[in-house]
Structures are given as C-alpha cells and as structure tokens.
Scaffold this motif. Structure first.
Motif, PDB file in Angstrom:
ATOM      1  N   THR A   1      24.491 -46.807  13.697  1.00  0.00           N
ATOM      2  CA  THR A   1      24.423 -45.901  14.803  1.00  0.00           C
ATOM      3  C   THR A   1      23.669 -44.670  14.209  1.00  0.00           C
ATOM      4  OG1 THR A   1      26.614 -46.619  15.805  1.00  0.00           O
ATOM      5  CG2 THR A   1      25.671 -44.614  16.777  1.00  0.00           C
ATOM      6  N   LEU A   2      23.886 -44.106  13.435  1.00  0.00           N
ATOM      7  CA  LEU A   2      23.326 -42.855  12.880  1.00  0.00           C
ATOM      8  C   LEU A   2      21.980 -42.941  12.473  1.00  0.00           C
ATOM      9  CD1 LEU A   2      23.673 -39.811  11.760  1.00  0.00           C
ATOM     10  CD2 LEU A   2      24.166 -40.837   9.441  1.00  0.00           C
ATOM     11  N   GLU A   3      21.861 -44.148  12.044  1.00  0.00           N
ATOM     12  CA  GLU A   3      20.094 -44.467  11.610  1.00  0.00           C
ATOM     13  C   GLU A   3      19.494 -44.539  12.928  1.00  0.00           C
ATOM     14  OE1 GLU A   3      17.355 -47.664   9.248  1.00  0.00           O
ATOM     15  OE2 GLU A   3      19.738 -48.169   9.215  1.00  0.00           O
ATOM     16  N   GLY A   4      19.961 -45.366  13.962  1.00  0.00           N
ATOM     17  CA  GLY A   4      19.339 -45.852  15.121  1.00  0.00           C
ATOM     18  C   GLY A   4      19.166 -44.456  16.165  1.00  0.00           C
ATOM     19  N   THR A   5      20.191 -43.594  15.942  1.00  0.00           N
ATOM     20  CA  THR A   5      20.138 -42.448  16.853  1.00  0.00           C
ATOM     21  C   THR A   5      19.099 -41.432  16.201  1.00  0.00           C
ATOM     22  OG1 THR A   5      22.513 -42.609  17.520  1.00  0.00           O
ATOM     23  CG2 THR A   5      21.455 -40.408  17.700  1.00  0.00           C
ATOM     24  N   LEU A   6      18.985 -41.318  15.000  1.00  0.00           N
ATOM     25  CA  LEU A   6      18.058 -40.160  14.424  1.00  0.00           C
ATOM     26  C   LEU A   6      16.531 -40.835  14.204  1.00  0.00           C
ATOM     27  CD1 LEU A   6      20.459 -38.538  12.004  1.00  0.00           C
ATOM     28  CD2 LEU A   6      19.648 -37.793  14.286  1.00  0.00           C
ATOM     29  N   SER A   7      16.501 -42.281  14.425  1.00  0.00           N
ATOM     30  CA  SER A   7      15.154 -42.853  14.338  1.00  0.00           C
ATOM     31  C   SER A   7      14.257 -42.430  15.404  1.00  0.00           C
ATOM     32  CB  SER A   7      15.214 -44.288  14.193  1.00  0.00           C
ATOM     33  OG  SER A   7      16.165 -44.797  13.144  1.00  0.00           O
ATOM     34  N   GLU A   8      12.914 -42.753  15.196  1.00  0.00           N
ATOM     35  CA  GLU A   8      11.811 -42.452  16.252  1.00  0.00           C
ATOM     36  C   GLU A   8      12.351 -43.366  17.458  1.00  0.00           C
ATOM     37  OE1 GLU A   8       8.068 -43.799  15.212  1.00  0.00           O
ATOM     38  OE2 GLU A   8       8.692 -44.780  13.561  1.00  0.00           O
ATOM     39  N   PRO A   9      11.796 -43.211  18.656  1.00  0.00           N
ATOM     40  CA  PRO A   9      12.213 -44.143  19.722  1.00  0.00           C
ATOM     41  C   PRO A   9      11.789 -45.466  19.424  1.00  0.00           C
ATOM     42  CG  PRO A   9      11.363 -42.201  20.402  1.00  0.00           C
ATOM     43  CD  PRO A   9      11.149 -41.881  18.981  1.00  0.00           C
ATOM     44  N   ARG A  10      12.633 -46.601  19.932  1.00  0.00           N
ATOM     45  CA  ARG A  10      12.301 -47.852  19.645  1.00  0.00           C
ATOM     46  C   ARG A  10      10.841 -48.332  20.216  1.00  0.00           C
ATOM     47  NH1 ARG A  10      15.812 -51.184  17.537  1.00  0.00           N
ATOM     48  NH2 ARG A  10      17.916 -50.528  17.137  1.00  0.00           N
ATOM     49  N   ALA A  11      10.551 -47.833  21.424  1.00  0.00           N
ATOM     50  CA  ALA A  11       9.516 -48.041  22.096  1.00  0.00           C
ATOM     51  C   ALA A  11       8.106 -47.902  21.251  1.00  0.00           C
ATOM     52  CB  ALA A  11       9.150 -47.378  23.349  1.00  0.00           C
ATOM     53  N   THR A  12       8.187 -47.118  20.239  1.00  0.00           N
ATOM     54  CA  THR A  12       6.944 -46.715  19.450  1.00  0.00           C
ATOM     55  C   THR A  12       6.954 -47.602  18.122  1.00  0.00           C
ATOM     56  OG1 THR A  12       8.162 -45.080  18.179  1.00  0.00           O
ATOM     57  CG2 THR A  12       7.055 -44.456  20.143  1.00  0.00           C
ATOM     58  N   ARG A  13       8.219 -48.343  17.885  1.00  0.00           N
ATOM     59  CA  ARG A  13       8.283 -49.301  16.944  1.00  0.00           C
ATOM     60  C   ARG A  13       8.056 -50.712  17.017  1.00  0.00           C
ATOM     61  NH1 ARG A  13      12.791 -49.402  14.359  1.00  0.00           N
ATOM     62  NH2 ARG A  13      14.261 -48.814  15.849  1.00  0.00           N
ATOM     63  N   ASN A  14       7.870 -50.879  18.134  1.00  0.00           N
ATOM     64  CA  ASN A  14       7.519 -52.377  18.613  1.00  0.00           C
ATOM     65  C   ASN A  14       8.857 -53.392  18.091  1.00  0.00           C
ATOM     66  OD1 ASN A  14       4.999 -52.101  19.714  1.00  0.00           O
ATOM     67  ND2 ASN A  14       4.184 -51.808  17.822  1.00  0.00           N
ATOM     68  N   PRO A  15       9.819 -53.253  18.395  1.00  0.00           N
ATOM     69  CA  PRO A  15      11.028 -53.985  17.908  1.00  0.00           C
ATOM     70  C   PRO A  15      10.944 -55.494  18.334  1.00  0.00           C
ATOM     71  CG  PRO A  15      11.673 -52.780  20.053  1.00  0.00           C
ATOM     72  CD  PRO A  15      10.342 -52.340  19.533  1.00  0.00           C
ATOM     73  N   THR A  16      11.269 -56.192  17.400  1.00  0.00           N
ATOM     74  CA  THR A  16      11.420 -57.824  17.844  1.00  0.00           C
ATOM     75  C   THR A  16      12.735 -58.163  18.655  1.00  0.00           C
ATOM     76  OG1 THR A  16      10.425 -58.285  15.502  1.00  0.00           O
ATOM     77  CG2 THR A  16      11.667 -59.806  16.714  1.00  0.00           C
ATOM     78  N   ILE A  17      12.405 -58.570  19.714  1.00  0.00           N
ATOM     79  CA  ILE A  17      13.554 -58.892  20.794  1.00  0.00           C
ATOM     80  C   ILE A  17      13.591 -60.570  20.888  1.00  0.00           C
ATOM     81  CG2 ILE A  17      14.049 -58.619  23.198  1.00  0.00           C
ATOM     82  CD1 ILE A  17      12.599 -56.144  23.257  1.00  0.00           C
ATOM     83  N   ALA A  18      14.897 -60.917  20.887  1.00  0.00           N
ATOM     84  CA  ALA A  18      14.837 -62.231  21.125  1.00  0.00           C
ATOM     85  C   ALA A  18      16.232 -62.481  21.919  1.00  0.00           C
ATOM     86  CB  ALA A  18      15.035 -62.942  19.771  1.00  0.00           C
ATOM     87  N   VAL A  19      16.326 -63.811  22.863  1.00  0.00           N
ATOM     88  CA  VAL A  19      17.352 -63.887  23.617  1.00  0.00           C
ATOM     89  C   VAL A  19      17.867 -65.430  23.318  1.00  0.00           C
ATOM     90  CG1 VAL A  19      18.413 -64.591  25.807  1.00  0.00           C
ATOM     91  CG2 VAL A  19      16.828 -62.490  25.574  1.00  0.00           C
TER      92      VAL A  19
END
Length: 312
Positions: free
Chosen positions: A137-155
């Motif tokens: 949670t700490l890492e995700g909250t303080l990281s740059e916005p996910r939109a700028t990091r092109n996260p990998t999404i899967a369902v």
C-alpha cells in the motif's frame, strides 16, 4: 487541496527514522560492506542487468549525473566494472560488472536477503501478511500515477485462494469506506461460500481482475433464484489502488458476455444508492433502475436498488 498537517509530517519523518535504523542505512558501510547506500544501489542495478548505460541508471535511481559518474569511476578503479562501446551503436557506452564485481554483488545481495529474513523471521505469519500488505500500500500510494506507468491488466476465472481474498477485501474496504459492520462481510461470505460449493460452471462464474499480476478486483454471476432465465451479477469490487483503470467496466463486460453465451435473457443486480461509482458503470452498460426501497442493514440506513438489463 488539503493542507499538510504538522502531525502527519512528523509521523512520516518518525517512520523514516525508524526504518532507516531497521535496515542499517545509517551505518558507515551498508550491510557490513565497503559500499555506501548509493553505491550499493548502483551495484544492484548493474548486477541485475547484463549491460546498462549511465543515462538509464540516472533514470532508474534518480541520481545526480556528477555523483553517479564518481561512483562509476570508483567501480572502474576497483576493477568491479567495465565501460565498453555498444556493438549496436558506437556512440553509446555500456556498463557491465566484471567477475570481481559480480562476486561483490553476490555477497551484498546475500547479506541483504539474510538481513531481511532475520528481521521478519520472528513475526507471526498473520502479522507478516499484514506487514507485506502495508508495504504494498505504501509503495502504491507514493508511486507515480498508474496511468503513466502502463500497468498490465488481466481478467481471469477464479482460482483457489481467490474466494477468501474477495471476502476479506469486501469486509475491510466497505468498513473503511462506508463504515459498514461485520454483517456485510458475513453476507458476502455466505454468497461466496454458496457459489464455491454449489455453482454450475456452465451457467455461473467468478472472475478476478489483476493489475501487474496482483489481484485488484472481482465479480461473479449466478442464476437468479426466482427467475432461471435471469443472471444475477454479484459482489463487484475494485481495490482503491486500481481505481481509474477501467477495471469495473471490464469486469461487468465479462459478466454480460458470459451471461449472453450461457443463454440468459436478462441480467439483474442488487446494490445500494451510496455506491455511486458502481451505479455509474451499470448505467453506462445499459442497466436500468427498476426498484428501490429503504432498509436498515450493516449498521446504516440505506436505500437498496434493483437494476436490470436485457441480454437478448
């Protein structure tokens, strides 16, 4: 924008002082080595790559170019690293560890692993899981916005362990965000337990959304108890870290596609008026509000809603 409070700032500074003591950053040599923290960070990046440029190291480590240059020169002088022109582009200088450098990297990497193992070994498994979740949670909250990091999404369809995760996430997140009591978690547990033990795989399914290979959302579809021609969408959830990526819409679209292929004529869902984000998704994909009624549940006065959408 809300102003930073002095208490919040001091709490972060106190945590910084505590954690730097825990991992030995303030010692003259990191992990009883001859390397400072900055030198060890550079050594680690060199050790986990065959070749890398100085510019890339600056981007990864956010170090001043002059400071990095001095560290790299020290590594060359100590015969830990070489500089060579790239075979693909003669203008580019590539850095690589020597055999001596890889030996130094291996030693400090083992010490780091041993130190962390010794730190977490006395912690009970349940507390260890909480610690790791808090760190994520700490890492995700303080990281740059996910939109700028092109996260990998899967369902994907659910696997063993996903049911327990989904129940825990619902109970915890709804308590934190809406103040709902344990009755809600008990309801969710009942619904998931019923699905896990009695569902028909041809007509009922449970999906989990992942962001960068971490679970971040879920939803499931079952046959409506009163109308066998209707599918029931249940327990749509997206974790706070993954919101804004379109996961909720992806999960609902998965439900609709599955329900159509299974031969259902329509889809129903029950929700509450306070869940505005979910309601927006339902409206966007064609659901209509067909009924609502006030009720007292989960420690609050709520307005329950039934939404429906044709599938044929």
């Amino acid at each position: 924008m809300q102003a930073d409070s002095g208490a919040e700032i001091e709490a972060v500074r106190r945590f910084n002082r505590f954690y730097t003591r825990q991992i030995g950053v303030l010692e003259e040599g990191l992990l009883a080595s001859s390397f400072t923290l900055a030198q060890a960070r550079v050594l680690f990046e060199l050790g986990t790559r065959k070749r890398v440029t100085a510019g890339r190291l600056i981007d990864i480590l956010d170090l001043d170019a002059g400071y990095l240059s001095r560290i790299l020169q020290r590594f060359v002088d100590s015969r830990l690293m070489t500089r060579e022109r790239s075979s693909d582009d003669g203008r580019r200088i590539e850095l690589a560890l020597t055999a001596r450098g890889r030996k130094a990297f291996g030693a400090i990497d083992r010490r780091s692993r041993d130190a962390i193992a010794a730190m977490i070994r006395p912690i009970r498994p349940a507390e260890r899981r909480r610690l790791l979740e808090a760190m994520q949670t700490l890492e995700g909250t303080l990281s740059e916005p996910r939109a700028t990091r092109n996260p990998t999404i899967a369902v994907r369809p659910y696997r063993i362990g996903d049911v327990g995760w989904a129940i825990e996430q619902h109970g915890r997140l709804y308590a934190e965000e809406f103040g709902w009591n344990g009755d809600f978690e008990a309801l969710v547990a009942t619904l998931f337990a019923r699905f896990a033990t009695t569902h028909d795989p041809e007509a009922e399914q449970f999906w989990v959304a992942e962001v960068d290979d971490e679970r971040a959302g879920c939803v499931f579809v079952v046959r409506n108890e009163k109308d066998p021609r209707a599918a029931q969408l249940r327990c749509l959830l997206v974790t706070p870290r993954a919101r804004g990526l379109g996961l909720g819409r992806r999960l609902v679209d998965e439900c609709l596609a599955f329900a159509k292929s299974a031969g259902y004529e329509r889809m129903l869902l029950w929700t509450n008026d306070v869940l505005a984000a979910a309601r927006s998704i339902y409206e966007d994909v064609g659901f209509s509000l067909v009924e609502e009624s006030p009720h007292r549940s989960f420690g609050h006065d709520l307005v329950g809603q039934i939404w429906a959408r044709p599938l044929m």
